[in-house]
Design a protein around this motif. Structure first.
Motif, PDB file in Angstrom:
ATOM      1  N   GLN A 141      11.720  14.120  -5.252  1.00  0.00           N
ATOM      2  CA  GLN A 141      12.852  13.663  -4.443  1.00  0.00           C
ATOM      3  C   GLN A 141      12.929  14.448  -3.133  1.00  0.00           C
ATOM      4  N   LEU A 151       8.360   4.478  -8.598  1.00  0.00           N
ATOM      5  CA  LEU A 151       8.628   4.373  -7.158  1.00  0.00           C
ATOM      6  C   LEU A 151       8.626   5.714  -6.420  1.00  0.00           C
ATOM      7  N   THR A 185       5.645   6.502  -3.818  1.00  0.00           N
ATOM      8  CA  THR A 185       6.076   6.723  -2.437  1.00  0.00           C
ATOM      9  C   THR A 185       5.457   8.008  -1.905  1.00  0.00           C
ATOM     10  N   TRP A 197      10.935  -0.362   1.470  1.00  0.00           N
ATOM     11  CA  TRP A 197      12.144  -1.174   1.481  1.00  0.00           C
ATOM     12  C   TRP A 197      12.674  -1.560   0.110  1.00  0.00           C
ATOM     13  N   TYR A 198      11.839  -1.574  -0.911  1.00  0.00           N
ATOM     14  CA  TYR A 198      12.316  -2.049  -2.214  1.00  0.00           C
ATOM     15  C   TYR A 198      13.244  -1.034  -2.866  1.00  0.00           C
ATOM     16  N   ARG A 199      14.393  -1.503  -3.306  1.00  0.00           N
ATOM     17  CA  ARG A 199      15.313  -0.716  -4.108  1.00  0.00           C
ATOM     18  C   ARG A 199      15.756  -1.592  -5.275  1.00  0.00           C
ATOM     19  N   HIS A 204      17.589  -3.701  -7.877  1.00  0.00           N
ATOM     20  CA  HIS A 204      18.921  -4.303  -7.962  1.00  0.00           C
ATOM     21  C   HIS A 204      18.840  -5.513  -8.888  1.00  0.00           C
TER      22      HIS A 204
END
Length: 195
Positions: free
Chosen positions: A20, A101, A105, A167-169, A171
Motif C-alpha cells: 500500500q 490488484l 499494480t 482505473w479499476y476499483r 464495485h
C-alpha cells in the motif's frame, strides 16, 4: 506490572502494508520510517520479519508474478486451439489482476532501479513473450485477422489489460468475471477472423 505491546504483525500483514505504501509513495520514495509509521510498529520490528524494503518489494512482485505464471500452467492455457488458449490466458490475467490488484499494480510500476526491479521486469517480459507466442500461433492457425499486425495487437492487448490497475476499483455489478468478459470480447471480437 506493565507488559510491552506485542508485535502482532505477520510477514503477510506487513507485506500488505508495504505494498500500500509503495503504491502510494512509489518504491523509491518510501523509507523504512514510512513503512514503520504506516504499520504502527518500530523499524526494528520490521527487521524482525524482513532484511529491508527490497525484500518486501521482492515478496510483493513475486506474489503477482507467481499468480500470473500459474495461469500459464492451467489446462485452459495448454489445451485447444491457440486462439482459445490466448483468450483463456487473457481472461485469467484480468482475474488475477483484480484479485491481486495492489500487488499487480506495484509490479506494473517497477522501473528497474534496483536488482529486484530488474528481475521483476525480466520476468514480466518472459510472461509477455509467452502470451505473444500464443497470439502468433493463433495468427498462424488463421484464427486472427491477417490484416492486423500481430506485434501491434500484442501491445494493444497488454496495454488494455495493464491499464486496469490505473482505473479499476471493485464495485457491485462489475466483478472480475464481468471485467474479464468485457476485455476478451472487446479484444478478440476485433481480432478473430469471421466464423
Amino acid at each position: 506490572m506493565t507488559t510491552a505491546k506485542r508485535d502482532t504483525y505477520t510477514p503477510e500483514t506487513l507485506l500488505s502494508v508495504a505494498v500500500q505504501v509503495f503504491n502510494e509513495r512509489g518504491y523509491d520514495g518510501t523509507s523504512m520510517e514510512h513503512l514503520s509509521k504506516a504499520a504502527g510498529i518500530s523499524k526494528s520490528s520490521i527487521y524482525h520479519h524482513v532484511t529491508g524494503k527490497e525484500e518486501l518489494l521482492r515478496r510483493a512482485v513475486s506474489r503477482a508474478l507467481d499468480e500470473l505464471f500459474a495461469v500459464l500452467e492451467e489446462p485452459g492455457a495448454n489445451r485447444g486451439r491457440a486462439v482459445e488458449r490466448v483468450e483463456y490466458v487473457t481472461r485469467r490475467t484480468v482475474e488475477v489482476l483484480v484479485g491481486e490488484l495492489p500487488y499487480v499494480t506495484l509490479l506494473l510500476r517497477v522501473r528497474g532501479n534496483t536488482r529486484t526491479e530488474r528481475w521483476a521486469l525480466e520476468r514480466r517480459r518472459e510472461f509477455d513473450h509467452q502470451v505473444a507466442d500464443l497470439l502468433k500461433a493463433a495468427a498462424a492457425d488463421g484464427d486472427l485477422r491477417a490484416d492486423v499486425d500481430i506485434r501491434l495487437a500484442t501491445r494493444l492487448l497488454f496495454g488494455m489489460v495493464n491499464s486496469l490497475v490505473e482505473w479499476y476499483r471493485p464495485h457491485p455489478g462489475t466483478g472480475p468475471e464481468q471485467l474479464a468478459d468485457a476485455v476478451v470480447h472487446m479484444a478478440f471480437d476485433g481480432l478473430r477472423t469471421a466464423r
